[in-house]
Write a protein that holds these residues in place. Sequence first.
Motif, PDB file in Angstrom:
ATOM      1  N   ARG A 170       1.378   6.873  -1.956  1.00 43.56           N
ATOM      2  CA  ARG A 170       1.561   7.712  -3.147  1.00 43.56           C
ATOM      3  C   ARG A 170       0.217   8.188  -3.705  1.00 43.56           C
ATOM      4  N   ILE A 171      -0.868   7.607  -3.228  1.00 46.31           N
ATOM      5  CA  ILE A 171      -2.206   7.910  -3.732  1.00 46.31           C
ATOM      6  C   ILE A 171      -2.973   8.672  -2.657  1.00 46.31           C
TER       7      ILE A 171
ATOM      8  N   SER B 291      -5.554  11.516  -6.639  1.00 43.44           N
ATOM      9  CA  SER B 291      -4.250  11.903  -7.190  1.00 43.44           C
ATOM     10  C   SER B 291      -3.212  10.827  -6.883  1.00 43.44           C
ATOM     11  N   GLY B 292      -2.176  10.800  -7.694  1.00 47.38           N
ATOM     12  CA  GLY B 292      -1.050   9.912  -7.444  1.00 47.38           C
ATOM     13  C   GLY B 292      -1.099   8.565  -8.124  1.00 47.38           C
TER      14      GLY B 292
ATOM     15  N   ASP C 201      -0.624   7.824 -11.117  1.00 47.59           N
ATOM     16  CA  ASP C 201       0.456   7.688 -12.098  1.00 47.59           C
ATOM     17  C   ASP C 201       1.831   7.545 -11.446  1.00 47.59           C
ATOM     18  N   SER C 202       1.890   7.626 -10.096  1.00 53.02           N
ATOM     19  CA  SER C 202       3.181   7.500  -9.409  1.00 53.02           C
ATOM     20  C   SER C 202       3.383   6.118  -8.792  1.00 53.02           C
ATOM     21  N   VAL C 203       2.416   5.249  -8.986  1.00 44.15           N
ATOM     22  CA  VAL C 203       2.507   3.893  -8.420  1.00 44.15           C
ATOM     23  C   VAL C 203       3.572   3.092  -9.157  1.00 44.15           C
ATOM     24  N   ALA C 204       4.302   2.271  -8.418  1.00 39.91           N
ATOM     25  CA  ALA C 204       5.363   1.449  -9.015  1.00 39.91           C
ATOM     26  C   ALA C 204       4.796   0.536 -10.101  1.00 39.91           C
TER      27      ALA C 204
ATOM     28  N   ASN D 265       3.067   2.179  -1.693  1.00 39.28           N
ATOM     29  CA  ASN D 265       2.347   2.710  -2.858  1.00 39.28           C
ATOM     30  C   ASN D 265       0.993   3.298  -2.486  1.00 39.28           C
TER      31      ASN D 265
END
Length: 424
Positions: A402-403, A349-350, A352-355, A399
């Motif tokens: 975020r994953i 998960s996450g 798609d939230s990476v910079a 980042n």
Amino acid sequence: MKVAVIGGGGREHALAVTLAKSPSVEKLYALPGSDAMAAVAQCVPVGVEDLSGIAAFCEKEGVDLVVVGPEVPLTEGLADVCQAKGIAVFGPNKAAAQMEGSKVFAKNLMKKYNVPTAAYASFTDGAAAKDYITAQGAPIVVKADGLAAGKGVVVAQTVDEALAAVDAIMEDRIFGESGGRIVIEECMVGEEASLLAFVDGKTIVPMISAQDHKRIFDGDKGPNTGGMGAYAPAPVMTPELTRTVYDTILVPVVKGLAAEGITYQGCLYAGLMITADGPKVVEFNCRFGDPETQAVLPLLDGDLAQIMLACAKGTLTADMVHWKQASACCVIMASKGYPESSHKGDVISGLDSVAPDVQVFHSGTKVVDGQYVTNGGRVLGVTALGATLQEAIDQAYANVRRISFDGQQVRQDIGAKGLRHLGK
């Protein structure tokens, strides 16, 4: 031009992403590629060890350049098979790939051409190897001669540990047939660094230096892995040291191979130990490193496809290769149980939230029911650039956080040695 990348791991993902940005690339294939690589290349289900299948596909599609990622197809002779069909290859032929495929071959070549490396002896007889270890004492290094996915090395702190390594490699064959012959080396003291170079047979253009982190745990503790992260450039490799490595290691090796009737074209990877006596070779690889590639290539400021084609055609010049004035940090996220095993099928998960300016290279993932899941030991490589090394490290770890996936393993000290050199 049409380019085919061979492989499907994190290194190949980085190669494909960089090649996709080359203005001269009109079509990019990946054999077999991966779900992640499909975003930048057309994936073709041909395995990396199917040499004739790769060559046949590339001939049929009019591929202009084959870029080989993994070591196994190189040591098996993929370059020779493709070149026989008139296809240019970035990667050494079978004879040149012995620099990685046989540690004994590489050590003997270095000895003949006075390239600085650890004192060594090679053995096919376990009893003789044990006698040598007992006479030499510890610490001492035991290596399988052949390929072992970057893990065929035991740095033994005691004689008993070294003797057990001989049994494990030669008797138990924990690395398969690679352990039929072993190299035993003195244990060099210093700091490790990697210097990769573009080579066209005569001209050698070093890339920026990097430093890999082999051990699974912080502080270089625990078992060896394929690499838990890397950063570039590595401050330990000063411009003066880089020049020394060029003069005393890279040039003598390429010239030495040529004197033996072997033309080296592709990436030559020098794994180095920076000792009190200067840089010495730990090992050579015949391809881009993993994860060094994920840190080095994002800093390239130029057309990678043209550079690689020049290597294949013998027309490389130094002014083709330029680097961004920045630092890069790649942090590997590994699966539960790695390196002894790997856990597959854990939902990631996450992503798609990476910079947007941070690159996530996929080493061991696949898409199941529309979601990425783990599919290997090393799962992801999160790479960030920064104006300084500290900025690159901070951005990479921000980042990484975020994953997430179940059982993930992440070292928290990638780049710390570099900061110490910089007095941070």
